[in-house]
Design an enzyme around this catalytic site. Structure first.
Site, PDB file in Angstrom:
ATOM      1  N   GLY A  30       0.784  -1.236   0.000  1.00  0.00           N
ATOM      2  CA  GLY A  30       0.000   0.000   0.000  1.00  0.00           C
ATOM      3  C   GLY A  30       0.812   1.280   0.000  1.00  0.00           C
ATOM      4  N   THR A  41      -2.902  12.269   4.188  1.00  0.00           N
ATOM      5  CA  THR A  41      -2.298  11.470   3.115  1.00  0.00           C
ATOM      6  C   THR A  41      -3.156  11.650   1.859  1.00  0.00           C
ATOM      7  OG1 THR A  41      -3.661   9.559   3.592  1.00  0.00           O
ATOM      8  CG2 THR A  41      -1.570   9.717   4.803  1.00  0.00           C
ATOM      9  N   SER A  91      -5.192   9.584   0.735  1.00  0.00           N
ATOM     10  CA  SER A  91      -6.527   9.065   1.059  1.00  0.00           C
ATOM     11  C   SER A  91      -7.349  10.033   1.901  1.00  0.00           C
ATOM     12  CB  SER A  91      -6.415   7.731   1.810  1.00  0.00           C
ATOM     13  OG  SER A  91      -6.075   6.710   0.912  1.00  0.00           O
ATOM     14  N   LYS A 128     -14.198  -0.980   7.634  1.00  0.00           N
ATOM     15  CA  LYS A 128     -13.217  -1.085   8.735  1.00  0.00           C
ATOM     16  C   LYS A 128     -13.762  -1.962   9.866  1.00  0.00           C
ATOM     17  CE  LYS A 128      -9.793   1.527   7.148  1.00  0.00           C
ATOM     18  NZ  LYS A 128      -8.594   0.896   6.552  1.00  0.00           N
ATOM     19  N   ASP A 159      -2.089  -5.349  -7.189  1.00  0.00           N
ATOM     20  CA  ASP A 159      -3.477  -4.929  -6.994  1.00  0.00           C
ATOM     21  C   ASP A 159      -4.170  -6.094  -6.286  1.00  0.00           C
ATOM     22  OD1 ASP A 159      -6.272  -4.635  -7.303  1.00  0.00           O
ATOM     23  OD2 ASP A 159      -5.989  -3.321  -9.032  1.00  0.00           O
ATOM     24  N   VAL A 160      -4.646  -5.857  -5.067  1.00  0.00           N
ATOM     25  CA  VAL A 160      -5.178  -6.961  -4.253  1.00  0.00           C
ATOM     26  C   VAL A 160      -6.486  -7.549  -4.787  1.00  0.00           C
ATOM     27  CG1 VAL A 160      -4.023  -6.373  -2.085  1.00  0.00           C
ATOM     28  CG2 VAL A 160      -6.240  -5.310  -2.642  1.00  0.00           C
ATOM     29  N   ALA A 181     -12.792   3.249  -1.418  1.00  0.00           N
ATOM     30  CA  ALA A 181     -14.241   3.317  -1.657  1.00  0.00           C
ATOM     31  C   ALA A 181     -14.454   4.351  -2.744  1.00  0.00           C
ATOM     32  CB  ALA A 181     -14.966   3.739  -0.383  1.00  0.00           C
ATOM     33  N   ILE A 203      -4.082  -0.680   2.984  1.00  0.00           N
ATOM     34  CA  ILE A 203      -4.853  -0.533   1.745  1.00  0.00           C
ATOM     35  C   ILE A 203      -6.321  -0.266   2.060  1.00  0.00           C
ATOM     36  CG2 ILE A 203      -5.779  -1.924  -0.169  1.00  0.00           C
ATOM     37  CD1 ILE A 203      -3.007  -3.288  -0.309  1.00  0.00           C
ATOM     38  N   TYR A 247     -17.465   9.260   6.574  1.00  0.00           N
ATOM     39  CA  TYR A 247     -16.649   8.036   6.482  1.00  0.00           C
ATOM     40  C   TYR A 247     -17.502   6.881   5.937  1.00  0.00           C
ATOM     41  CZ  TYR A 247     -12.527   5.203   7.393  1.00  0.00           C
ATOM     42  OH  TYR A 247     -11.423   4.400   7.244  1.00  0.00           O
ATOM     43  N   SER A 299       2.287   8.234   2.206  1.00  0.00           N
ATOM     44  CA  SER A 299       1.568   7.012   2.606  1.00  0.00           C
ATOM     45  C   SER A 299       2.015   6.527   3.984  1.00  0.00           C
ATOM     46  CB  SER A 299       1.851   5.891   1.598  1.00  0.00           C
ATOM     47  OG  SER A 299       1.307   6.196   0.335  1.00  0.00           O
TER      48      SER A 299
HETATM   49  P1  NAD Z   1      -2.651   6.155   0.875  1.00  0.00           P
HETATM   50  O1  NAD Z   1      -3.588   6.658  -0.160  1.00  0.00           O
HETATM   51  O2  NAD Z   1      -1.251   6.580   0.814  1.00  0.00           O
HETATM   52  O3  NAD Z   1      -2.715   4.564   0.979  1.00  0.00           O
HETATM   53  C1  NAD Z   1      -3.808   3.794   0.531  1.00  0.00           C
HETATM   54  C2  NAD Z   1      -3.215   2.733  -0.355  1.00  0.00           C
HETATM   55  O4  NAD Z   1      -4.201   1.796  -0.775  1.00  0.00           O
HETATM   56  C3  NAD Z   1      -2.584   3.330  -1.635  1.00  0.00           C
HETATM   57  O5  NAD Z   1      -1.239   2.943  -1.722  1.00  0.00           O
HETATM   58  C4  NAD Z   1      -3.412   2.695  -2.747  1.00  0.00           C
HETATM   59  O6  NAD Z   1      -2.686   2.457  -3.921  1.00  0.00           O
HETATM   60  C5  NAD Z   1      -3.810   1.392  -2.063  1.00  0.00           C
HETATM   61  N1  NAD Z   1      -4.867   0.673  -2.766  1.00  0.00           N
HETATM   62  C6  NAD Z   1      -6.139   1.067  -3.044  1.00  0.00           C
HETATM   63  N2  NAD Z   1      -6.767   0.119  -3.773  1.00  0.00           N
HETATM   64  C7  NAD Z   1      -5.883  -0.907  -3.941  1.00  0.00           C
HETATM   65  C8  NAD Z   1      -5.914  -2.158  -4.602  1.00  0.00           C
HETATM   66  N3  NAD Z   1      -7.012  -2.574  -5.271  1.00  0.00           N
HETATM   67  N4  NAD Z   1      -4.822  -2.961  -4.576  1.00  0.00           N
HETATM   68  C9  NAD Z   1      -3.701  -2.555  -3.932  1.00  0.00           C
HETATM   69  N5  NAD Z   1      -3.598  -1.367  -3.283  1.00  0.00           N
HETATM   70  C10 NAD Z   1      -4.676  -0.559  -3.305  1.00  0.00           C
HETATM   71  O7  NAD Z   1      -3.338   6.627   2.268  1.00  0.00           O
HETATM   72  P2  NAD Z   1      -3.036   6.180   3.764  1.00  0.00           P
HETATM   73  O8  NAD Z   1      -3.718   7.188   4.596  1.00  0.00           O
HETATM   74  O9  NAD Z   1      -1.611   5.908   3.944  1.00  0.00           O
HETATM   75  O10 NAD Z   1      -3.877   4.819   3.908  1.00  0.00           O
HETATM   76  C11 NAD Z   1      -3.311   3.596   4.310  1.00  0.00           C
HETATM   77  C12 NAD Z   1      -4.235   2.879   5.288  1.00  0.00           C
HETATM   78  O11 NAD Z   1      -4.308   3.636   6.485  1.00  0.00           O
HETATM   79  C13 NAD Z   1      -5.649   2.701   4.796  1.00  0.00           C
HETATM   80  O12 NAD Z   1      -6.114   1.412   5.184  1.00  0.00           O
HETATM   81  C14 NAD Z   1      -6.395   3.768   5.551  1.00  0.00           C
HETATM   82  O13 NAD Z   1      -7.748   3.423   5.722  1.00  0.00           O
HETATM   83  C15 NAD Z   1      -5.653   3.725   6.854  1.00  0.00           C
HETATM   84  N6  NAD Z   1      -5.843   4.890   7.727  1.00  0.00           N
HETATM   85  C16 NAD Z   1      -5.584   6.149   7.263  1.00  0.00           C
HETATM   86  C17 NAD Z   1      -5.772   7.239   8.108  1.00  0.00           C
HETATM   87  C18 NAD Z   1      -5.544   8.648   7.615  1.00  0.00           C
HETATM   88  O14 NAD Z   1      -6.068   9.571   8.231  1.00  0.00           O
HETATM   89  N7  NAD Z   1      -4.762   8.868   6.568  1.00  0.00           N
HETATM   90  C19 NAD Z   1      -6.225   7.048   9.431  1.00  0.00           C
HETATM   91  C20 NAD Z   1      -6.460   5.737   9.870  1.00  0.00           C
HETATM   92  C21 NAD Z   1      -6.270   4.671   9.006  1.00  0.00           C
HETATM   93  C1  IMJ Z   2     -12.072   9.477   4.689  1.00  0.00           C
HETATM   94  C2  IMJ Z   2     -13.378   9.860   4.345  1.00  0.00           C
HETATM   95  C3  IMJ Z   2     -14.165  10.605   5.200  1.00  0.00           C
HETATM   96  C4  IMJ Z   2     -13.694  10.983   6.436  1.00  0.00           C
HETATM   97  C5  IMJ Z   2     -12.408  10.618   6.779  1.00  0.00           C
HETATM   98  C6  IMJ Z   2     -11.588   9.857   5.911  1.00  0.00           C
HETATM   99  N1  IMJ Z   2     -11.674  10.848   7.919  1.00  0.00           N
HETATM  100  C7  IMJ Z   2     -10.442  10.257   7.804  1.00  0.00           C
HETATM  101  C8  IMJ Z   2     -10.348   9.640   6.541  1.00  0.00           C
HETATM  102  C9  IMJ Z   2     -12.157  11.615   9.068  1.00  0.00           C
HETATM  103  C10 IMJ Z   2      -9.402  10.267   8.867  1.00  0.00           C
HETATM  104  C11 IMJ Z   2      -9.148   8.914   5.981  1.00  0.00           C
HETATM  105  N2  IMJ Z   2      -9.265   7.441   6.234  1.00  0.00           N
HETATM  106  C12 IMJ Z   2      -9.166   7.004   7.610  1.00  0.00           C
HETATM  107  C13 IMJ Z   2      -9.474   6.500   5.234  1.00  0.00           C
HETATM  108  O1  IMJ Z   2      -9.538   5.327   5.562  1.00  0.00           O
HETATM  109  C14 IMJ Z   2      -9.660   6.905   3.829  1.00  0.00           C
HETATM  110  C15 IMJ Z   2     -10.092   6.014   2.903  1.00  0.00           C
HETATM  111  C16 IMJ Z   2     -10.409   6.349   1.532  1.00  0.00           C
HETATM  112  C17 IMJ Z   2     -10.188   7.597   0.960  1.00  0.00           C
HETATM  113  C18 IMJ Z   2     -10.559   7.837  -0.366  1.00  0.00           C
HETATM  114  C19 IMJ Z   2     -10.414   9.172  -1.026  1.00  0.00           C
HETATM  115  C20 IMJ Z   2     -10.302   9.067  -2.525  1.00  0.00           C
HETATM  116  C21 IMJ Z   2     -11.200   8.019  -3.124  1.00  0.00           C
HETATM  117  N3  IMJ Z   2     -11.523   6.933  -2.407  1.00  0.00           N
HETATM  118  C22 IMJ Z   2     -11.134   6.757  -1.089  1.00  0.00           C
HETATM  119  N4  IMJ Z   2     -11.329   5.561  -0.506  1.00  0.00           N
HETATM  120  C23 IMJ Z   2     -10.980   5.350   0.765  1.00  0.00           C
HETATM  121  O2  IMJ Z   2     -11.589   8.156  -4.311  1.00  0.00           O
END
Ligand code: NAD
Ligand code: IMJ
Length: 255
Positions: free
Chosen positions: A14, A193, A195, A162, A66-67, A95, A92, A155, A20
């Protein structure tokens, strides 16, 4: 710190870019002496992630996975032969963007299934594929968010995904415990990030956490990464089936 992962091979899935969480985890794992394989989703990220792997360590490898494509997961297993593999980090989630802004009650069947497949089932698929390589026991860690257990605006379907991910952690921990493979989740506080970018009112979420969390600040990706080191190392040997909150304490608050 002190080579907590020396002699261990770790797979980190991921990495998209330098922001990331998976890359922050790669940095902490490299610092602790792990041999690293990192993965990215598609061709578009190859150049960036090849460069990031080189920055992590001279021996780190970057592989496309790609998972949702079983043949890419099978090719990843081949690339990791003959093992042993000691640690797996699953970072990873996905949505459809419209499902993160419309009311949750309007989620489509396809949107629901896509989010659950990529963000929750993929942990099961990866664990099933990698466990046979983890012949010396090991640690599987995934990343989750508070939206699994509380309603967080926008969310939506990711919260449901999750919740399934966290339940999968418990069932996988029970299945894989006899092979001394531990399975845990880290519930990270909000981090800016890719995401998180473009999510409506994300800056307000960050400000709200910094104002109300016991530590009165946001989460640093390096703190999430160092908790992943703990879980992947011998220090975490008694911990499995858990969700560890690395969120400046935000989740304990009622008001
Ligand atoms: P990120 O966008 O850098 O990482 C998300 C990753 O998922 C990307 O590398 C993307 O390529 C990968 N991905 C999506 N679809 C995929 C697929 N089909 N096959 C393989 N990879 C795929 O953002 P991040 O914030 O580093 O997210 C990493 C994890 O952390 C996620 O599970 C996210 O829900 C979780 N998370 C993020 C936050 C936040 O606030 N950023 C908070 C809590 C948890
Ligand atoms: C994501 C959406 C709404 C509220 C959110 C988030 N909050 C946080 C996140 C409060 C912290 C980030 N998060 C924890 C995630 O897991 C994000 C997942 C995600 C983000 C996107 C954005 C771009 C897209 N699809 C996505 N799918 C999953 O097209």
């Amino acid at each position: 710190m002190s080579n907590l992962l020396h002699g261990k091979t770790a797979l980190i899935l991921g990495v998209a870019n330098k922001w990331s969480l998976a890359y922050a985890i790669g940095r902490s794992f490299a610092r602790e002496g792990a041999n690293l394989v990192i993965t990215y989703q598609g061709e578009r990220q190859k150049l960036t992630v090849d460069e990031l792997a080189a920055e992590l360590s001279p021996t780190a490898r970057a592989i496309q996975c790609d998972v949702t494509k079983p043949e890419e997961l099978a090719a990843l297993v081949d690339a990791l032969q003959p093992g042993p593999l000691h640690a797996v980090v699953h970072s990873i989630a996905f949505a459809n963007r419209e499902d993160l802004s419309r009311p949750f009650s309007e989620t489509s069947r396809d949107g629901f299934l896509l989010a659950l497949e990529v963000s929750a089932y993929s942990l099961v698929a990866v664990s099933k594929a990698m466990a046979p390589l983890m012949t010396a026991g090991g640690s599987i860690v995934t990343l989750t968010y508070l939206g699994a257990v509380r309603v967080i605006p926008n969310y939506n379907i990711m919260g449901v995904a999750k919740a399934a991910l966290e339940a999968s952690v418990r069932y996988l921990a029970n299945d894989l415990g006899p092979a001394n493979i531990r399975v845990n989740a880290i519930s990270a506080g909000p981090v800016k990030t890719a995401s998180a970018r473009g999510i409506k009112d994300f800056s307000k979420v960050l400000d709200g956490v910094a104002a109300h969390a016991p530590l009165r600040r946001n989460t640093d990706p390096a703190e999430v990464a160092d908790t992943a080191v703990f879980l992947a190392s011998e220090l975490g040997r008694g911990v499995t089936g858990n969700v560890v909150y690395v969120d400046a304490g935000f989740q304990i608050m009622g008001l």
